[in-house]
Design an enzyme around this catalytic site. Structure first.
Site, PDB file in Angstrom:
ATOM      1  N   LYS A   1       2.404  -1.800  -7.257  1.00  0.00           N
ATOM      2  CA  LYS A   1       1.821  -3.130  -7.064  1.00  0.00           C
ATOM      3  C   LYS A   1       1.552  -3.402  -5.579  1.00  0.00           C
ATOM      4  O   LYS A   1       0.466  -3.868  -5.220  1.00  0.00           O
ATOM      5  CB  LYS A   1       2.757  -4.201  -7.638  1.00  0.00           C
TER       6      LYS A   1
ATOM      7  N   SER B   1       6.944  -6.451  -6.599  1.00  0.00           N
ATOM      8  CA  SER B   1       8.237  -6.485  -7.271  1.00  0.00           C
ATOM      9  C   SER B   1       8.066  -6.221  -8.756  1.00  0.00           C
ATOM     10  O   SER B   1       7.020  -6.519  -9.332  1.00  0.00           O
ATOM     11  CB  SER B   1       8.866  -7.863  -7.052  1.00  0.00           C
ATOM     12  N   ASP B   2       9.108  -5.661  -9.364  1.00  0.00           N
ATOM     13  CA  ASP B   2       9.108  -5.453 -10.811  1.00  0.00           C
ATOM     14  C   ASP B   2      10.543  -5.557 -11.315  1.00  0.00           C
ATOM     15  O   ASP B   2      11.466  -5.079 -10.650  1.00  0.00           O
ATOM     16  CB  ASP B   2       8.529  -4.081 -11.178  1.00  0.00           C
ATOM     17  N   THR B   3      10.716  -6.190 -12.466  1.00  0.00           N
ATOM     18  CA  THR B   3      12.048  -6.405 -13.041  1.00  0.00           C
ATOM     19  C   THR B   3      12.106  -5.850 -14.458  1.00  0.00           C
ATOM     20  O   THR B   3      11.163  -6.040 -15.228  1.00  0.00           O
ATOM     21  CB  THR B   3      12.376  -7.917 -13.083  1.00  0.00           C
TER      22      THR B   3
END
Length: 189
Positions: free
Chosen positions: A51, A69-71
Protein backbone atom coordinates in the site's frame (compact mmCIF):
# COMPACT_ATOMS: atom_id res chain seq x y z
CA UNK A 1 7.84 16.49 6.49
CA UNK A 2 4.51 16.30 4.66
CA UNK A 3 2.57 13.07 5.21
CA UNK A 4 0.10 10.89 3.34
CA UNK A 5 -2.05 8.13 4.84
CA UNK A 6 -2.51 5.36 2.26
CA UNK A 7 -5.87 4.28 3.70
CA UNK A 8 -9.53 5.26 3.50
CA UNK A 9 -10.20 3.84 7.00
CA UNK A 10 -11.90 6.44 9.22
CA UNK A 11 -10.43 4.68 12.27
CA UNK A 12 -6.86 4.98 10.95
CA UNK A 13 -7.47 8.64 10.05
CA UNK A 14 -8.63 9.41 13.61
CA UNK A 15 -5.69 7.56 15.16
CA UNK A 16 -3.02 9.10 12.92
CA UNK A 17 -4.42 12.57 13.71
CA UNK A 18 -3.25 11.96 17.30
CA UNK A 19 0.35 11.89 16.01
CA UNK A 20 0.40 14.10 12.92
CA UNK A 21 -1.51 17.36 12.78
CA UNK A 22 -1.90 17.59 9.00
CA UNK A 23 -1.79 14.82 6.41
CA UNK A 24 -3.40 13.93 3.10
CA UNK A 25 -5.39 10.78 2.49
CA UNK A 26 -4.71 8.87 -0.71
CA UNK A 27 -6.04 5.32 -0.38
CA UNK A 28 -4.12 2.53 -2.07
CA UNK A 29 -6.23 1.05 -4.86
CA UNK A 30 -4.23 -2.01 -5.93
CA UNK A 31 -5.27 -5.57 -5.26
CA UNK A 32 -3.72 -6.94 -2.09
CA UNK A 33 -1.37 -9.77 -3.01
CA UNK A 34 0.73 -11.77 -0.62
CA UNK A 35 2.03 -15.29 -0.25
CA UNK A 36 -0.60 -17.26 1.67
CA UNK A 37 2.20 -19.19 3.36
CA UNK A 38 3.37 -16.09 5.25
CA UNK A 39 2.90 -15.84 9.00
CA UNK A 40 0.26 -13.28 10.07
CA UNK A 41 3.04 -10.86 11.11
CA UNK A 42 4.88 -11.17 7.79
CA UNK A 43 1.59 -10.95 5.89
CA UNK A 44 0.55 -7.59 7.40
CA UNK A 45 4.02 -6.17 6.85
CA UNK A 46 3.96 -7.24 3.18
CA UNK A 47 0.48 -5.78 2.63
CA UNK A 48 1.32 -2.52 4.43
CA UNK A 49 4.42 -2.18 2.25
CA UNK A 50 2.40 -2.80 -0.93
CA UNK A 51 0.00 0.00 0.00
CA UNK A 52 2.71 2.50 0.98
CA UNK A 53 4.86 1.78 -2.09
CA UNK A 54 1.84 2.04 -4.43
CA UNK A 55 0.84 5.47 -3.12
CA UNK A 56 4.45 6.72 -2.84
CA UNK A 57 4.86 6.03 -6.58
CA UNK A 58 2.11 8.52 -7.47
CA UNK A 59 3.36 11.87 -8.82
CA UNK A 60 1.41 13.82 -6.18
CA UNK A 61 3.21 11.88 -3.42
CA UNK A 62 6.69 12.94 -4.54
CA UNK A 63 8.68 14.42 -1.66
CA UNK A 64 6.20 13.25 0.98
CA UNK A 65 6.25 10.44 3.52
CA UNK A 66 3.58 7.78 2.96
CA UNK A 67 2.23 5.55 5.73
CA UNK A 68 0.54 2.28 4.75
CA UNK A 69 -1.05 -0.16 7.17
CA UNK A 70 -2.83 -3.51 7.23
CA UNK A 71 -4.51 -5.39 10.08
CA UNK A 72 -5.46 -9.05 10.43
CA UNK A 73 -6.94 -11.20 13.16
CA UNK A 74 -5.26 -14.56 13.69
CA UNK A 75 -6.81 -17.47 15.56
CA UNK A 76 -4.57 -20.49 16.10
CA UNK A 77 -2.16 -19.02 13.53
CA UNK A 78 -4.84 -18.79 10.82
CA UNK A 79 -5.78 -15.39 9.41
CA UNK A 80 -9.38 -14.21 9.63
CA UNK A 81 -9.88 -11.46 7.08
CA UNK A 82 -12.96 -9.34 6.50
CA UNK A 83 -16.15 -11.42 6.32
CA UNK A 84 -17.60 -12.20 2.89
CA UNK A 85 -21.18 -11.98 4.15
CA UNK A 86 -23.24 -12.13 7.36
CA UNK A 87 -22.92 -15.91 7.70
CA UNK A 88 -19.13 -15.64 7.42
CA UNK A 89 -19.15 -12.92 10.11
CA UNK A 90 -21.19 -15.16 12.41
CA UNK A 91 -18.80 -18.07 11.77
CA UNK A 92 -15.82 -15.90 12.74
CA UNK A 93 -17.48 -14.57 15.88
CA UNK A 94 -18.42 -18.10 16.98
CA UNK A 95 -14.80 -19.17 16.49
CA UNK A 96 -13.51 -16.22 18.56
CA UNK A 97 -16.11 -16.63 21.33
CA UNK A 98 -14.53 -17.35 24.73
CA UNK A 99 -11.03 -17.60 23.23
CA UNK A 100 -7.84 -15.60 22.89
CA UNK A 101 -6.62 -14.52 19.47
CA UNK A 102 -3.99 -12.17 18.10
CA UNK A 103 -4.38 -8.94 16.16
CA UNK A 104 -1.43 -8.01 13.93
CA UNK A 105 -1.03 -4.63 12.27
CA UNK A 106 1.76 -3.96 9.82
CA UNK A 107 2.97 -0.42 9.26
CA UNK A 108 5.19 0.73 6.42
CA UNK A 109 6.53 4.22 5.87
CA UNK A 110 8.06 5.18 2.52
CA UNK A 111 9.84 8.52 2.77
CA UNK A 112 12.20 10.79 0.83
CA UNK A 113 15.89 10.97 1.73
CA UNK A 114 18.85 12.91 0.33
CA UNK A 115 19.69 9.88 -1.80
CA UNK A 116 16.20 8.99 -3.00
CA UNK A 117 13.58 7.02 -1.12
CA UNK A 118 13.77 4.78 1.96
CA UNK A 119 11.31 2.39 3.57
CA UNK A 120 10.68 1.18 7.13
CA UNK A 121 8.32 -1.65 7.94
CA UNK A 122 7.31 -3.12 11.29
CA UNK A 123 4.38 -4.86 12.96
CA UNK A 124 2.61 -4.87 16.31
CA UNK A 125 0.75 -7.76 17.95
CA UNK A 126 -1.96 -7.59 20.60
CA UNK A 127 -3.54 -10.61 22.29
CA UNK A 128 -7.32 -10.27 22.66
CA UNK A 129 -9.64 -12.43 24.76
CA UNK A 130 -13.34 -12.55 23.87
CA UNK A 131 -16.22 -13.09 26.23
CA UNK A 132 -18.25 -16.25 25.56
CA UNK A 133 -20.88 -14.97 23.11
CA UNK A 134 -24.43 -16.26 22.85
CA UNK A 135 -26.02 -16.83 19.44
CA UNK A 136 -28.37 -13.94 20.25
CA UNK A 137 -25.42 -11.60 20.92
CA UNK A 138 -23.71 -12.71 17.68
CA UNK A 139 -26.91 -12.26 15.63
CA UNK A 140 -27.59 -8.82 17.14
CA UNK A 141 -24.03 -7.65 16.54
CA UNK A 142 -23.95 -8.85 12.93
CA UNK A 143 -27.33 -7.17 12.33
CA UNK A 144 -25.71 -3.78 13.11
CA UNK A 145 -23.55 -4.15 9.97
CA UNK A 146 -20.44 -3.12 11.90
CA UNK A 147 -18.54 -6.42 11.47
CA UNK A 148 -18.72 -6.38 7.68
CA UNK A 149 -15.71 -4.13 6.98
CA UNK A 150 -13.45 -5.35 9.78
CA UNK A 151 -10.82 -8.06 10.02
CA UNK A 152 -12.11 -10.87 12.23
CA UNK A 153 -15.65 -9.47 11.92
CA UNK A 154 -15.45 -7.14 14.91
CA UNK A 155 -14.40 -3.71 16.08
CA UNK A 156 -13.03 -3.48 19.60
CA UNK A 157 -14.47 0.03 19.80
CA UNK A 158 -17.99 -1.43 19.43
CA UNK A 159 -17.85 -2.81 22.98
CA UNK A 160 -19.34 -5.88 24.62
CA UNK A 161 -17.22 -8.51 22.89
CA UNK A 162 -13.75 -8.22 24.40
CA UNK A 163 -13.00 -9.43 27.91
CA UNK A 164 -9.35 -8.33 27.99
CA UNK A 165 -6.36 -7.30 25.89
CA UNK A 166 -2.62 -7.70 26.28
CA UNK A 167 -0.87 -5.04 24.21
CA UNK A 168 -1.81 -1.94 22.24
CA UNK A 169 -5.51 -1.00 22.13
CA UNK A 170 -4.97 1.25 19.09
CA UNK A 171 -3.37 -1.71 17.29
CA UNK A 172 -6.66 -3.60 17.57
CA UNK A 173 -8.52 -0.54 16.24
CA UNK A 174 -6.21 -0.57 13.20
CA UNK A 175 -3.10 1.55 13.79
CA UNK A 176 -0.60 0.90 16.61
CA UNK A 177 0.12 4.44 17.81
CA UNK A 178 3.13 3.50 19.91
CA UNK A 179 4.84 1.84 16.94
CA UNK A 180 3.84 4.63 14.53
CA UNK A 181 5.16 7.31 16.89
CA UNK A 182 8.52 5.54 17.08
CA UNK A 183 8.69 5.19 13.28
CA UNK A 184 7.65 8.80 12.62
CA UNK A 185 10.09 10.26 15.14
CA UNK A 186 12.90 8.18 13.63
CA UNK A 187 12.18 9.65 10.20
CA UNK A 188 11.65 13.25 11.19
CA UNK A 189 14.99 13.54 13.04
Amino acid sequence: MKWILASASPRRKELLAELIEKFEIIPARGEERADEGLSPKDLVQALAAQKAVEVAALPRARGKAVLGSDTVVALDGKVLGKPRDEEDAKRMLRALSGRTHEVFTGVCVVYPTKNGVAQRTAAACTRVRFFALTEEKIDAYVATGSPMDKAGAYGIQDGGLVESIDGSFSNVVGLPLELCKEMIEGIEK
